[in-house]
Design a protein around this motif. Sequence first.
Motif, PDB file in Angstrom:
ATOM      1  N   ILE A  61       0.857  -1.183   0.000  1.00 36.23           N
ATOM      2  CA  ILE A  61       0.000   0.000   0.000  1.00 36.23           C
ATOM      3  C   ILE A  61       0.893   1.234   0.000  1.00 36.23           C
ATOM      4  CG2 ILE A  61      -0.251   0.064   2.521  1.00 36.23           C
ATOM      5  CD1 ILE A  61      -3.218   0.964   1.972  1.00 36.23           C
ATOM      6  N   GLU A  62       0.562   2.166  -0.869  1.00 36.83           N
ATOM      7  CA  GLU A  62       1.261   3.447  -0.942  1.00 36.83           C
ATOM      8  C   GLU A  62       0.213   4.530  -0.692  1.00 36.83           C
ATOM      9  OE1 GLU A  62       4.478   2.896  -4.355  1.00 36.83           O
ATOM     10  OE2 GLU A  62       2.529   2.025  -4.847  1.00 36.83           O
ATOM     11  N   LEU A  88      -3.778   3.867  11.637  1.00 36.22           N
ATOM     12  CA  LEU A  88      -4.406   2.815  10.826  1.00 36.22           C
ATOM     13  C   LEU A  88      -3.423   1.673  10.561  1.00 36.22           C
ATOM     14  CD1 LEU A  88      -6.367   4.935   8.198  1.00 36.22           C
ATOM     15  CD2 LEU A  88      -7.354   3.425   9.945  1.00 36.22           C
ATOM     16  N   LEU A  89      -2.196   2.005  10.233  1.00 39.90           N
ATOM     17  CA  LEU A  89      -1.189   0.973   9.960  1.00 39.90           C
ATOM     18  C   LEU A  89      -0.918   0.143  11.215  1.00 39.90           C
ATOM     19  CD1 LEU A  89       1.184   3.197   7.804  1.00 39.90           C
ATOM     20  CD2 LEU A  89      -0.052   1.186   6.974  1.00 39.90           C
ATOM     21  N   ASP A 114      -7.618  -3.834   5.638  1.00 35.93           N
ATOM     22  CA  ASP A 114      -8.063  -3.073   6.818  1.00 35.93           C
ATOM     23  C   ASP A 114      -7.592  -1.624   6.721  1.00 35.93           C
ATOM     24  OD1 ASP A 114      -9.227  -5.346   7.860  1.00 35.93           O
ATOM     25  OD2 ASP A 114      -7.605  -5.738   9.309  1.00 35.93           O
ATOM     26  N   VAL A 115      -6.336  -1.435   6.322  1.00 35.91           N
ATOM     27  CA  VAL A 115      -5.798  -0.076   6.194  1.00 35.91           C
ATOM     28  C   VAL A 115      -6.556   0.688   5.106  1.00 35.91           C
ATOM     29  CG1 VAL A 115      -3.752   1.311   5.640  1.00 35.91           C
ATOM     30  CG2 VAL A 115      -3.510  -0.788   6.996  1.00 35.91           C
ATOM     31  N   ALA A 116      -6.780   0.038   3.963  1.00 38.31           N
ATOM     32  CA  ALA A 116      -7.466   0.705   2.846  1.00 38.31           C
ATOM     33  C   ALA A 116      -8.885   1.123   3.237  1.00 38.31           C
ATOM     34  CB  ALA A 116      -7.488  -0.202   1.623  1.00 38.31           C
ATOM     35  N   ARG A 117      -9.590   0.263   3.966  1.00 38.83           N
ATOM     36  CA  ARG A 117     -10.948   0.636   4.418  1.00 38.83           C
ATOM     37  C   ARG A 117     -10.897   1.839   5.368  1.00 38.83           C
ATOM     38  NH1 ARG A 117     -11.496  -4.761   3.515  1.00 38.83           N
ATOM     39  NH2 ARG A 117     -10.621  -5.381   5.509  1.00 38.83           N
ATOM     40  N   GLY A 118      -9.930   1.861   6.247  1.00 39.31           N
ATOM     41  CA  GLY A 118      -9.773   3.008   7.152  1.00 39.31           C
ATOM     42  C   GLY A 118      -9.433   4.280   6.392  1.00 39.31           C
ATOM     43  N   LEU A 119      -8.602   4.140   5.377  1.00 42.36           N
ATOM     44  CA  LEU A 119      -8.245   5.319   4.573  1.00 42.36           C
ATOM     45  C   LEU A 119      -9.456   5.846   3.810  1.00 42.36           C
ATOM     46  CD1 LEU A 119      -4.794   4.142   3.221  1.00 42.36           C
ATOM     47  CD2 LEU A 119      -5.194   6.058   4.790  1.00 42.36           C
ATOM     48  N   ARG A 146     -12.468   5.904   4.795  1.00 46.06           N
ATOM     49  CA  ARG A 146     -13.211   6.750   5.751  1.00 46.06           C
ATOM     50  C   ARG A 146     -12.463   8.065   6.005  1.00 46.06           C
ATOM     51  NH1 ARG A 146     -13.716   1.588   8.025  1.00 46.06           N
ATOM     52  NH2 ARG A 146     -12.023   1.992   9.464  1.00 46.06           N
ATOM     53  N   LEU A 147     -11.158   7.973   6.158  1.00 46.57           N
ATOM     54  CA  LEU A 147     -10.339   9.157   6.426  1.00 46.57           C
ATOM     55  C   LEU A 147     -10.390  10.147   5.264  1.00 46.57           C
ATOM     56  CD1 LEU A 147      -8.293  10.264   8.551  1.00 46.57           C
ATOM     57  CD2 LEU A 147      -6.510   9.165   7.181  1.00 46.57           C
ATOM     58  N   PHE A 148     -10.370   9.630   4.053  1.00 51.35           N
ATOM     59  CA  PHE A 148     -10.347  10.493   2.877  1.00 51.35           C
ATOM     60  C   PHE A 148     -11.717  11.121   2.588  1.00 51.35           C
ATOM     61  CE2 PHE A 148      -6.470   8.101   0.988  1.00 51.35           C
ATOM     62  CZ  PHE A 148      -5.641   8.781   1.860  1.00 51.35           C
ATOM     63  N   ALA A 149     -12.706  10.813   3.383  1.00 51.91           N
ATOM     64  CA  ALA A 149     -13.990  11.519   3.265  1.00 51.91           C
ATOM     65  C   ALA A 149     -13.829  12.967   3.729  1.00 51.91           C
ATOM     66  CB  ALA A 149     -15.064  10.811   4.077  1.00 51.91           C
ATOM     67  N   THR A 150     -12.814  13.197   4.595  1.00 56.11           N
ATOM     68  CA  THR A 150     -12.617  14.555   5.118  1.00 56.11           C
ATOM     69  C   THR A 150     -11.224  15.122   4.852  1.00 56.11           C
ATOM     70  OG1 THR A 150     -11.999  13.646   7.276  1.00 56.11           O
ATOM     71  CG2 THR A 150     -14.318  14.258   6.949  1.00 56.11           C
ATOM     72  N   LEU A 151     -10.276  14.269   4.484  1.00 61.62           N
ATOM     73  CA  LEU A 151      -8.902  14.730   4.242  1.00 61.62           C
ATOM     74  C   LEU A 151      -8.488  14.390   2.811  1.00 61.62           C
ATOM     75  CD1 LEU A 151      -7.086  13.474   7.478  1.00 61.62           C
ATOM     76  CD2 LEU A 151      -7.892  15.785   6.997  1.00 61.62           C
ATOM     77  N   PRO A 152      -7.626  15.218   2.206  1.00 61.15           N
ATOM     78  CA  PRO A 152      -7.124  14.858   0.875  1.00 61.15           C
ATOM     79  C   PRO A 152      -6.075  13.746   0.983  1.00 61.15           C
ATOM     80  CG  PRO A 152      -6.118  16.896   1.625  1.00 61.15           C
ATOM     81  CD  PRO A 152      -7.135  16.515   2.666  1.00 61.15           C
ATOM     82  N   GLY A 153      -6.011  12.940  -0.054  1.00 69.78           N
ATOM     83  CA  GLY A 153      -5.007  11.883  -0.094  1.00 69.78           C
ATOM     84  C   GLY A 153      -5.352  10.857  -1.153  1.00 69.78           C
TER      85      GLY A 153
END
Length: 117
Positions: A17-18, A32-33, A82-87, A89-96
């Motif tokens: 994952i990058e 998350l990691l 698991d990390v990708a699913r968390g990201l 959710r995170l990217f709903a409010t943060l850029p990335g």
Amino acid sequence: MKAHATGELTLHRLKKIEIVIRAEDHHPVEELLKAAGIGGWTIIRDVAGMGHAGFHHGKTIFNDHSGLAMFVGVGEPAAIGDVARGLARLFATLPGVTFLSDVEVLRSDYFARAAGA
């Protein structure tokens, strides 16, 4: 973990994952990691490149909280998922952005799920 031999090498298939984020947003990615049991990762600071908002230059001043950072981690597909699913959710409010790919590694013990995850 699947393994196969290539000549004298035994390679183990895992997921990579990058993650490219604003450097100031590194804490939630690290959490998350860790929560997924990824035992280690690489952080490349001062990442530059072209994105939706135009060209991102590397940081021009010395500090770890400006500019972009790239995380690179390798693990079992379930842990990386698991990390990708968390990201997501995170990217709903943060850029990335996130990239997932299949990789083969030599030293699979380096990528085993961390204890307690």
